[in-house]
Scaffold this active site. Structure first.
Site, PDB file in Angstrom:
ATOM      1  CG  ASN A  13      -1.825   1.129   1.353  1.00 37.25           C
ATOM      2  OD1 ASN A  13      -1.403   2.263   1.145  1.00 37.25           O
ATOM      3  ND2 ASN A  13      -3.069   0.892   1.679  1.00 37.25           N
ATOM      4  CG  HIS A  16       0.754   6.390   4.731  1.00 40.22           C
ATOM      5  ND1 HIS A  16      -0.089   7.427   5.051  1.00 40.22           N
ATOM      6  CD2 HIS A  16       0.131   5.252   5.139  1.00 40.22           C
ATOM      7  CE1 HIS A  16      -1.164   6.940   5.656  1.00 40.22           C
ATOM      8  NE2 HIS A  16      -1.058   5.621   5.718  1.00 40.22           N
ATOM      9  CG  HIS A  49      -8.283   4.049   1.055  1.00 43.47           C
ATOM     10  ND1 HIS A  49      -8.479   3.895   2.405  1.00 43.47           N
ATOM     11  CD2 HIS A  49      -9.492   4.394   0.554  1.00 43.47           C
ATOM     12  CE1 HIS A  49      -9.748   4.144   2.700  1.00 43.47           C
ATOM     13  NE2 HIS A  49     -10.374   4.465   1.593  1.00 43.47           N
ATOM     14  NE  ARG A  51      -8.483   7.343   4.374  1.00 44.34           N
ATOM     15  CZ  ARG A  51      -9.377   7.026   5.309  1.00 44.34           C
ATOM     16  NH1 ARG A  51     -10.491   7.690   5.430  1.00 44.34           N
ATOM     17  NH2 ARG A  51      -9.135   6.040   6.139  1.00 44.34           N
ATOM     18  NE  ARG A  55      -7.749  11.241   5.324  1.00 46.67           N
ATOM     19  CZ  ARG A  55      -8.258  10.681   6.430  1.00 46.67           C
ATOM     20  NH1 ARG A  55      -7.492   9.939   7.199  1.00 46.67           N
ATOM     21  NH2 ARG A  55      -9.505  10.863   6.758  1.00 46.67           N
ATOM     22  CD  GLU A  76      -6.964  -0.380   0.981  1.00 49.30           C
ATOM     23  OE1 GLU A  76      -7.119   0.657   1.634  1.00 49.30           O
ATOM     24  OE2 GLU A  76      -6.109  -1.221   1.259  1.00 49.30           O
ATOM     25  CB  THR A 107      -9.532   1.574   7.250  1.00 45.12           C
ATOM     26  OG1 THR A 107      -9.095   2.307   6.108  1.00 45.12           O
ATOM     27  CG2 THR A 107     -10.901   0.994   6.995  1.00 45.12           C
ATOM     28  CD  GLU A 157      -6.982  -6.352   2.998  1.00 44.03           C
ATOM     29  OE1 GLU A 157      -7.162  -6.201   1.778  1.00 44.03           O
ATOM     30  OE2 GLU A 157      -6.189  -5.672   3.668  1.00 44.03           O
ATOM     31  CG  HIS A 199      -5.442  -1.694   9.469  1.00 45.19           C
ATOM     32  ND1 HIS A 199      -5.037  -1.152  10.666  1.00 45.19           N
ATOM     33  CD2 HIS A 199      -5.941  -0.674   8.737  1.00 45.19           C
ATOM     34  CE1 HIS A 199      -5.305   0.136  10.663  1.00 45.19           C
ATOM     35  NE2 HIS A 199      -5.845   0.458   9.500  1.00 45.19           N
TER      36      HIS A 199
HETATM   37  N1  PXP Z   1      -5.750  -3.198   3.916  1.00 43.75           N
HETATM   38  C1  PXP Z   1      -6.758  -2.299   3.958  1.00 43.75           C
HETATM   39  C2  PXP Z   1      -8.088  -2.729   3.420  1.00 43.75           C
HETATM   40  C3  PXP Z   1      -6.560  -1.003   4.467  1.00 43.75           C
HETATM   41  O1  PXP Z   1      -7.581  -0.123   4.486  1.00 43.75           O
HETATM   42  C4  PXP Z   1      -5.267  -0.637   4.892  1.00 43.75           C
HETATM   43  C5  PXP Z   1      -5.005   0.745   5.408  1.00 43.75           C
HETATM   44  O2  PXP Z   1      -5.332   1.675   4.448  1.00 43.75           O
HETATM   45  C6  PXP Z   1      -4.242  -1.595   4.799  1.00 43.75           C
HETATM   46  C7  PXP Z   1      -4.514  -2.866   4.334  1.00 43.75           C
HETATM   47  C8  PXP Z   1      -2.827  -1.271   5.158  1.00 43.75           C
HETATM   48  O3  PXP Z   1      -2.711  -1.035   6.527  1.00 43.75           O
HETATM   49  P1  PXP Z   1      -1.336  -0.476   7.077  1.00 43.75           P
HETATM   50  O4  PXP Z   1      -1.076   0.809   6.387  1.00 43.75           O
HETATM   51  O5  PXP Z   1      -1.578  -0.337   8.544  1.00 43.75           O
HETATM   52  O6  PXP Z   1      -0.293  -1.514   6.758  1.00 43.75           O
END
Ligand code: PXP
Length: 254
Positions: A13, A16, A49, A51, A55, A76, A107, A157, A199
């Site tokens: 992901n 960030h 994601h 949003r 953001r 996402e 999330t 997931e 997550h």
């Molecule tokens: N999976 C989903 C569905 C999420 O919403 C997120 C966070 O956006 C993640 C995985 C990744 O989580 P993390 O950034 O804490 O590794």
């Protein structure tokens, strides 16, 4: 029957990377460079994601990822009409439907498939018809699994936030949280649903969760991007992949 060594994929992901870019309103760091390094270092897909408040990832980021890396984007998004139209237009490889609250930092929990059943049905049918793999981000809960199976979703997931938090803080709820995830993973797999998890994962929790043979994909973001400040993105991704392989071997031994 014990399932041995199902393949486990890594989705990275990159939200960030965009958070950092947006903090200064510059054109760098580039999310495309990040996705390129992630894929070259062993990631199987790129998760982003989009949003409602944009953001971090924005609409043009999503288009750029799909154009540069066809078949690699796991998008996402919340179950809104705006997002459905975007997904049908750009056609990512897969869509993971997540709950979204404007005021949250991340999330915070899984989707309530029970109360949103009808809304979700209208949402995932067109995605599936367009050939997009569908996924729901849910807590490790049997009711959520049952309602998701009714909607014929391709993947679930499992939200691992509570487990990862408990593990990192050595809380005594940790073992129970792990068992809940493992139980739902087994039940979902028996129903023919592909199981993913994500997550809050880091090296240790990646290893632990990879030992659950039914889990076929991990989606990891914040830790990978944070750790890459010190070690570099390519090295972190290789280290995470090694944790996944080590965890898988533990699963085979048990
Ligand atoms: N999976 C989903 C569905 C999420 O919403 C997120 C966070 O956006 C993640 C995985 C990744 O989580 P993390 O950034 O804490 O590794």
């Amino acid at each position: 029957m014990k399932i041995i060594n199902k393949k486990i994929n890594l989705g990275v992901n990159i939200d960030h990377v965009a958070t950092l870019r947006n903090a200064r309103g510059e054109l760098f760091p580039s999310i495309i460079d990040a996705a390129d390094i992630a894929l070259k270092s062993g990631a199987d897909s790129i998760t982003a994601h989009l949003r409602e408040d944009r953001r971090h990832i924005n609409d043009s980021d999503i288009k750029d990822i799909v154009t540069n890396f066809p078949g690699k984007l796991n998008l996402e998004m919340a179950a809104t009409e705006e997002m459905l139209n975007i997904a049908l237009n750009i056609k990512p490889f897969s869509c993971c439907i997540v709950p979204e609250k404007r005021e949250e930092l991340t999330t915070e929990g899984g989707l309530d498939v029970l109360s949103k059943h009808n809304q979700l049905k209208k949402f995932i049918d067109p995605l599936r018809d367009a050939g997009i793999r569908t996924s729901f981000f849910v807590d490790a809960d049997e009711v959520q699994l049952e309602k998701s199976a009714d909607l014929d979703v391709d993947c679930l997931e499992i939200h691992c936030g509570s487990y990862c938090r408990a593990f990192d803080r050595s809380l005594n709820t940790c073992e129970d949280e792990f068992k809940k995830i493992s139980n739902i993973a087994k039940l979902a797999s028996q129903l023919g649903i592909e199981v993913h998890a994500g997550h809050g994962l880091n090296y240790e929790t990646t290893k632990m969760l990879s030992s659950i043979n039914e889990i076929e994909e991990l989606n990891i973001g914040f830790f990978i991007i944070s750790e890459s400040l010190f070690k570099g993105l390519d090295i972190v991704i290789r280290d995470i992949k090694n944790c996944m392989s080590e965890g898988r071997s533990l699963g085979e031994e048990n």
